[in-house]
Every structure is written in C-alpha cells, then in structure tokens.
Design an enzyme around this catalytic site. Structure first.
Site, PDB file in Angstrom:
ATOM      1  CB  SER A 251      -8.318   4.477   7.516  1.00  0.00           C
ATOM      2  OG  SER A 251      -8.680   4.581   6.168  1.00  0.00           O
TER       3      SER A 251
ATOM      4  CG  HIS B 258      -1.809   1.214   1.276  1.00  0.00           C
ATOM      5  ND1 HIS B 258      -3.002   1.247   0.603  1.00  0.00           N
ATOM      6  CD2 HIS B 258      -1.665   2.422   1.855  1.00  0.00           C
ATOM      7  CE1 HIS B 258      -3.569   2.420   0.776  1.00  0.00           C
ATOM      8  NE2 HIS B 258      -2.781   3.160   1.539  1.00  0.00           N
TER       9      HIS B 258
ATOM     10  CE  LYS C 205      -8.909   1.862   3.456  1.00  0.00           C
ATOM     11  NZ  LYS C 205      -8.966   3.207   2.929  1.00  0.00           N
TER      12      LYS C 205
ATOM     13  NE  ARG D  64     -10.119   9.945   9.501  1.00  0.00           N
ATOM     14  CZ  ARG D  64      -9.278   9.194   8.789  1.00  0.00           C
ATOM     15  NH1 ARG D  64      -9.655   8.015   8.340  1.00  0.00           N
ATOM     16  NH2 ARG D  64      -8.057   9.609   8.548  1.00  0.00           N
TER      17      ARG D  64
ATOM     18  CG  ASP E 148     -11.825   3.041   5.813  1.00  0.00           C
ATOM     19  OD1 ASP E 148     -11.227   3.739   6.646  1.00  0.00           O
ATOM     20  OD2 ASP E 148     -11.661   3.135   4.587  1.00  0.00           O
TER      21      ASP E 148
HETATM   22  N1  URA Z   1      -5.748   6.655   3.108  1.00  0.00           N
HETATM   23  C1  URA Z   1      -6.676   5.878   3.683  1.00  0.00           C
HETATM   24  O1  URA Z   1      -7.025   4.829   3.160  1.00  0.00           O
HETATM   25  N2  URA Z   1      -7.212   6.269   4.840  1.00  0.00           N
HETATM   26  C2  URA Z   1      -6.857   7.412   5.451  1.00  0.00           C
HETATM   27  O2  URA Z   1      -7.371   7.708   6.506  1.00  0.00           O
HETATM   28  C3  URA Z   1      -5.887   8.227   4.839  1.00  0.00           C
HETATM   29  C4  URA Z   1      -5.346   7.808   3.662  1.00  0.00           C
END
Ligand code: URA
Ligand code: CA
Length: 432
Positions: A183, A82, A187, A168, A161
């Site tokens: 977050s 990621h 994932k 947010r 999320d």
């Molecule tokens: N990328 C994400 O997936 N979540 C966040 O909170 C910030 C960047």
C-alpha cells in the site's frame, strides 16, 4: 483464471504468481471480483503472508491500477519520504525545504490527514493564502525553479489501494505486513519517486507496536524497493511520545519554522536531519550521511533552509511574513495550561491518547468529511525524562470550545511521573 482457485491457493499457503496477482488487482479494480471474494483473499494473506516476490508484484499491480505521475520534465533524482504516521509528526514540513536547500529536488504530493492531526496539506493551508491547487505545468515549473513544490494527491493515483484499504478497514486485515508495504510503496512509486526514504515508527503512538514488527515492515519495503528498481532506505524511529512540542496544524507550522531556524525541539531536529541526510545521499548531493548532515546543519545556521521555505510559501500564494511573525497564523481563542500536581521525572507520555485529545479539539478528522480547526491543538511542554515540579505547566490546550473538561481528563491520564530515568533514544535502526 478463477478467483476461487487463487483464494484456495493462498489459503493453503502457496505462492501466487505475478500473473495471478495482476489478474486479482485488475479485476477487483474494475469491479469484476466482488468484495466477498477479495475479503477472503485478504484474510488468507493476513494468515499466510507473502514472499518478497509476491509483495513486489502486488505493489506494481497496485501502481498499474491507475495513472502514474510523469516527473521526467523535472531534472534530477526525485527522492520522496514517507512516514508510517505518528503524533505531531512535523518532519515533512521541515524536511522538504531543508533538503531542497541542499539541492535535492522535492516534487511532493501530499494528502489530507485522517486521525490525530491533519496531513501536510491541512497544515500548510493554515498559512493564509497558501494553496495546493496548481496545474501540473505550474508544479513542474516551480520545482525546476525553487527545487520544491507541493501538490494535492490526484484521485487516480493507485485506485486499487483506495479500494483495498477500505475493505481491509472493515475486515480486520489492515495489520498485515505485505499489505501495508504494498500500500505504502505503490503510492510512492506511482507518484514518480526515483528513490524513497521511509520513517517506520514503533511504540505506543504507532501502527507497529513492537520494534521487531517495525523492522520486519521496513525490511519488506526496502526489499520491494530493490526489486522494482527504486533505492529505498528505512529508519526505525521511536513513537513512545509525541514528536516535538506541538500537535495541531498552525501550531506545527510554527514549530517547523522554529526548527528550520535552528530553534526547534531536539527530537524533531534530530529526526529531520537523520531522514534528510539519507535523502541528500540518495539524490547524489553528498557521498556520506555524515557529509550530508554537515550540509543540512550549515543550511539551518546560515538561514538558507528557512529562506527556501519562505520562497516556497510565497510561490504557492501564501503569506511569507508568517516566517517572521507567527501571530499571522490562526490562533485559538483560549489557551489553557495544565499543571503538574507532582514533582519527579516524566516516565510515560501516551502519544496516541494525546493525539486523540488534539483530534477531539478539532485538529484532526474523525471521518473524511470532518471540518478541521486549523488553530487548535496541544503543546507538550515536558518530554520523557524531563524533570517537573509541582505547579509546572505540562500542556497548553489551544481551544475554541468552551467546554474542554473531557480533553482535560484525557490529558490528566496521558502521562506518568516517577523517579526512573527512561530510555528516550529516538533513532533505533537503519535498514538499507
Ligand atoms: N499506510 C498506508 O498507506 N497503507 C497501509 O496499509 C497502512 C498505512
Ligand atoms: Ca510536533
């Protein structure tokens, strides 16, 4: 349990228990806890932070808010990667076939992009015929056969999320390290990763503007990984300037092909090899990153890496001839060069401004529903520290619009030319 008490506890700086965190996420996802209470809690977390224990619990609560992907029918250690997001970041397109060529299994789930350029899926869809709408069975079969397949992210992956992120976004609580960490990690875990390699970017083009904050975020994610039993490695990389030369969907596919053939930009190649070497080690396909790097270089030189990419494209319906003939990719009608008016060294390249210019050309999305133009984008010909002469081409704008005066103005103020040599070190730290 009452949400009021949980908000009060966090407001006063105390640690929340796993039971409390599970209660919040479960009841926020099912609509019992209203947005105004969740907003208050997010702001309390923003100011008071979370312990590693709390952020690991939050991560798993988010994972459990939806379905998790079962990859048990795929043999081998599944390593996912990621990136916290940058400008012109083509690494996934390079890394996936590159590490697959070293025997790593890559069952990749990807999303569409928001912002600068498209996501990996948008980029791949610039290949005529390529599609990610495959069934789970086809996905498993392709990964077992080719070591690599890419599927669109399913809607019920970490639903909490999606809800939290939208909230947010409108309550000024995006920039909180435990909230970003949970977050991202939720994932990756929900999509079935056994091990995770993170590219945490720092600099003007990144979320984390300072190296110190990037390190804190990386350490938090590595620690979460440890606590939930997923080996995690993070590198901190510099995003002061766009990565590689190409920004834009088809342009980045072309750049990925070049890089897989060993003719890519130096920075993009270096970052891909660095991240890839950690993936190879985590998948037990090499003992050390040095050994892994040798394998990856060898696979680029021998043509094995580009061959894996070609097989992958063909398996998902794409025209594999783009690998030999990039004119088969979508091309913009106009190519407009931007010339340098000075002689000197490039001392600054404002990555996010160049990224925004590419987005305004149509390469990225302003909102979720924007339609993107896969052919357009920007080529950056000179990078930090490069010498330029008056009259040299600095950028090429690939556009389908007639009026690009605004884009030109943005690019004209997106760089500085001087005489100081700047530090363009790309990989700043490794956190294990
Ligand atoms: N990328 C994400 O997936 N979540 C966040 O909170 C910030 C960047
Ligand atoms: Ca690029």
């Amino acid at each position: 349990m009452r949400m009021y008490d949980v908000i009060e506890k966090k407001r006063d700086g105390f640690e929340l228990s796993t039971v409390e965190i599970n209660f919040i996420i479960e009841n926020y996802t099912n609509g019992t806890i209203p947005d105004y209470q969740m907003s208050a809690l997010l702001m309390a977390i923003y100011f008071k932070g979370m312990t590693n224990e709390e952020s690991a619990a939050l991560t798993m609560a988010i994972v459990n808010s939806g379905k998790t992907v079962d990859l048990s029918r795929i043999e081998g250690i599944k390593v996912d990667k990621h990136s916290t997001g940058g400008v012109g970041d083509t690494t996934t397109l390079i890394l996936a076939p590159l590490v697959a060529s070293a025997g790593v299994v890559v069952p990749k789930m990807s999303g569409r992009g928001l912002g600068h350029t498209g996501g990996t899926i948008d980029k791949l869809e610039s290949i005529p015929g390529f599609h990610v709408e495959i069934t789970n069975d086809q996905f498993v079969e392709l990964v077992n056969k080719n070591h690599l397949a890419i599927i669109g992210q399913s809607d019920n992956l970490a639903p909490a999320d999606k809800l939290l992120y939208s909230l947010r976004d409108v309550t000024a609580t995006v920039n909180s390290i435990p909230l970003i960490s949970s977050s991202i990690m939720s994932k990756k875990i929900a999509s079935g990763a056994d091990a995770i390699v993170l590219d945490v970017k720092t600099g003007s083009g990144a979320f984390m503007k300072t190296k110190e904050d990037a390190i804190k975020l990386a350490e938090n994610m590595v620690e979460i990984g440890k606590r939930v039993g997923k080996k995690t490695v993070a590198i901190i990389s510099n995003m002061e300037q766009p990565l590689g030369f190409a920004i834009g969907n088809a342009l980045e596919i072309k750049e990925a092909i070049k890089t897989l053939k060993g003719q890519g930009p130096k920075d993009l190649t270096e970052l891909s090899i660095e991240l890839g070497s950690h993936m190879v080690v985590l998948a037990n396909k090499a003992k050390t990153t040095a050994e892994a790097k040798e394998i990856l270089f060898e696979n680029i030189q021998s043509g094995k890496a580009i061959h894996v990419f070609q097989t992958f494209i063909k398996s998902q319906g794409g025209d594999e001839h783009i690998v030999q003939d990039s004119s088969l990719l979508p091309q913009a009608h106009n190519q407009i060069p931007i010339y340098s008016k000075e002689t000197g060294l490039i001392t600054r390249l404002i990555a996010d401004q160049i990224g925004r210019a590419a987005m305004m050309l149509g390469a990225g999305r302003q909102t979720k529903d924007s339609v993107i133009d896969l052919a357009v984008g920007i080529e950056v010909h000179k990078k930090l520290g490069d010498e330029v002469k008056k009259g040299d081409v600095l950028f090429t704008i690939h556009s389908n619009e007639k009026d690009i005066s605004q884009i030109k103005r943005m690019l004209d103020t997106s760089f500085e030319i001087g005489n100081a040599k700047v530090n363009d070190q790309l990989i700043l730290e490794t956190i294990i």
